[in-house]
Scaffold this motif. Structure first.
Motif, short mmCIF file in Angstrom:
data_model
loop_
_atom_site.label_atom_id
_atom_site.label_comp_id
_atom_site.label_asym_id
_atom_site.label_seq_id
_atom_site.Cartn_x
_atom_site.Cartn_y
_atom_site.Cartn_z
N ARG A 191 0.83 -1.21 0.00
CA ARG A 191 0.00 0.00 0.00
C ARG A 191 0.86 1.26 0.00
O ARG A 191 0.42 2.33 0.39
CB ARG A 191 -0.95 -0.05 1.19
N ASP A 246 -6.57 -1.67 17.32
CA ASP A 246 -6.66 -2.94 16.58
C ASP A 246 -5.79 -3.98 17.29
O ASP A 246 -4.65 -3.69 17.67
CB ASP A 246 -6.15 -2.75 15.15
N GLY A 262 -2.56 -4.33 7.93
CA GLY A 262 -3.73 -4.11 7.10
C GLY A 262 -4.86 -3.45 7.86
O GLY A 262 -5.51 -2.52 7.36
N ALA A 263 -5.13 -3.92 9.09
CA ALA A 263 -6.19 -3.33 9.90
C ALA A 263 -5.88 -1.87 10.22
O ALA A 263 -6.76 -1.00 10.18
CB ALA A 263 -6.38 -4.14 11.18
N LEU A 271 -3.93 0.26 8.51
CA LEU A 271 -4.00 1.11 7.32
C LEU A 271 -5.45 1.33 6.89
O LEU A 271 -5.79 2.41 6.39
CB LEU A 271 -3.18 0.50 6.18
N ASP A 272 -6.30 0.34 7.10
CA ASP A 272 -7.72 0.53 6.80
C ASP A 272 -8.30 1.66 7.66
O ASP A 272 -9.08 2.49 7.18
CB ASP A 272 -8.51 -0.75 7.06
N ARG A 273 -7.90 1.68 8.93
CA ARG A 273 -8.44 2.70 9.82
C ARG A 273 -7.83 4.08 9.51
O ARG A 273 -8.50 5.10 9.62
CB ARG A 273 -8.17 2.31 11.28
N ASP A 307 -6.96 5.06 6.53
CA ASP A 307 -7.66 5.51 5.33
C ASP A 307 -9.06 6.02 5.67
O ASP A 307 -9.57 6.93 5.01
CB ASP A 307 -7.75 4.37 4.31
N ALA A 308 -9.66 5.41 6.69
CA ALA A 308 -11.00 5.84 7.10
C ALA A 308 -10.96 7.13 7.90
O ALA A 308 -12.01 7.75 8.15
CB ALA A 308 -11.68 4.75 7.91
N ARG A 346 -10.32 -3.21 15.63
CA ARG A 346 -10.78 -4.57 15.35
C ARG A 346 -10.03 -5.58 16.21
O ARG A 346 -8.89 -5.36 16.60
CB ARG A 346 -10.55 -4.90 13.87
#
Length: 328
Positions: free
Chosen positions: A90, A155, A291-292, A294-296, A298-299, A306
């Protein structure tokens, strides 16, 4: 010696600072000839864009801080591999530090990372207090590997250690072993973790109708030859597993001829030595945590952490076999 600046590149290329800035941002508004002149000047001067300054101006640095609990433990190297691979996919950079397994050093390392204002942080095997992790998570998104917290903003990615022990015992029983000794994880793992692993071992043995036998770490105590001796060993923890294999050899036993060995964890050199292991894949732990996080990021939120539990894998190698006398 100071670092070359945009002004230096502009002077070398004979253009304006604004045009150099456009080139460095990849703007399509600059013609090919002038772009090449700017890039040539930048190469000659050794100019590199200030990623931190650019990121702060944009509200994102593209950098994630990573704290590894102890670089001397090989599991953290594997966790880092997973973290780094997920970050690279990413286009995120990793800023790595370690606490050396000491809370005071970890505390200082976390503060230093926060001072650099990363987009987020991953803490692998942290030993600092939960309240300190919560405070860090108030400043930026945080993911934790290998530790469970009562938090709705962090997370958390953990392995199912109890399931790993149960699967190891089940595999030995399936091979025909009925006398399975357990070497406990030793003081380095922390008493709560040791107790939980031993409880899982006892429960798995009792569920199979077998008598549990826990032995202290280090040199395996008790008889290893003759009637009633264990035909298999479950060693809890990376360092215990390494010591167990050496100690069994010193006791004059062949592995798996006289006794089979499964290690709960991923000791150094396990694959090269052909040691059977039962553990959640550490690389997967790292990848899922990154991954968890970077998802957050991005949000755009520090809330809503999580909880991810990674199931164990029994990797069967050369240290396990049916008991002697039962092999065809």
């Amino acid at each position: 010696m100071s670092h070359p600046t945009l002004e230096d590149v502009a002077a070398r290329a004979g253009v304006s600072r604004a045009l150099v800035s456009l080139v460095m941002r990849g703007s399509p508004k600059v013609g090919k000839e002038r772009r090449e002149a700017v890039l040539k000047a930048a190469r000659e001067l050794g100019y590199r864009p200030n990623v931190m300054a650019r990121g702060l101006a944009a509200g994102r640095t593209g950098i994630v801080g990573v704290l590894l609990g102890d670089l001397h433990e090989p599991v953290y190297a594997a966790i880092h591999d997973g973290l780094a691979a997920a970050a690279a996919r990413r286009s995120v950079r990793v800023l790595l530090t370690t606490g050396g397994g000491r809370p005071a050093r970890e505390r200082a390392a976390v503060e230093q990372l926060l001072d650099l204002r990363p987009d987020g942080m991953v803490l692998a095997g942290p030993r600092i207090a939960a309240a300190e992790i919560e405070r860090a998570a108030a400043g930026c998104p945080v993911a934790v590997v290998g530790r469970s917290l009562r938090s709705d903003r962090v997370d958390q990615v953990t392995g199912d250690d109890a399931a790993a022990v149960e699967r190891a015992v089940a595999r030995l029983v399936a091979l025909g072993h009925r006398r399975v000794a357990c070497l406990d994880a030793g003081p380095g793992s922390g008493r709560p973790a040791r107790d939980a692993l031993e409880r899982a071992y006892r429960a798995a043995m009792e569920a199979a109708g077998l008598a549990p036998a826990v032995r202290p770490p280090g040199e395996p105590a008790g008889p290893w030859h003759g009637p009633g001796a264990p035909t298999a060993v479950l060693a809890l923890g990376d360092s215990t597993g390494t010591a167990a294999l050496a100690a069994l050899y010193r006791a004059g036993l062949s592995v798996p001829g006289d006794v089979s060995l499964i290690v709960h964890g991923d000791p150094p050199g396990a694959a090269a030595a052909g040691v059977t292991t039962a553990a959640p894949p550490p690389r997967e732990l790292g990848g899922l945590a990154m991954g968890a996080l970077l998802d957050r990021i991005d949000a755009g939120t520090t809330a809503g952490g999580r909880r991810i539990t990674v199931p164990p894998v029994v990797t069967e190698r050369a240290t396990t076999a049916p008991p002697r006398g039962t092999r065809g």
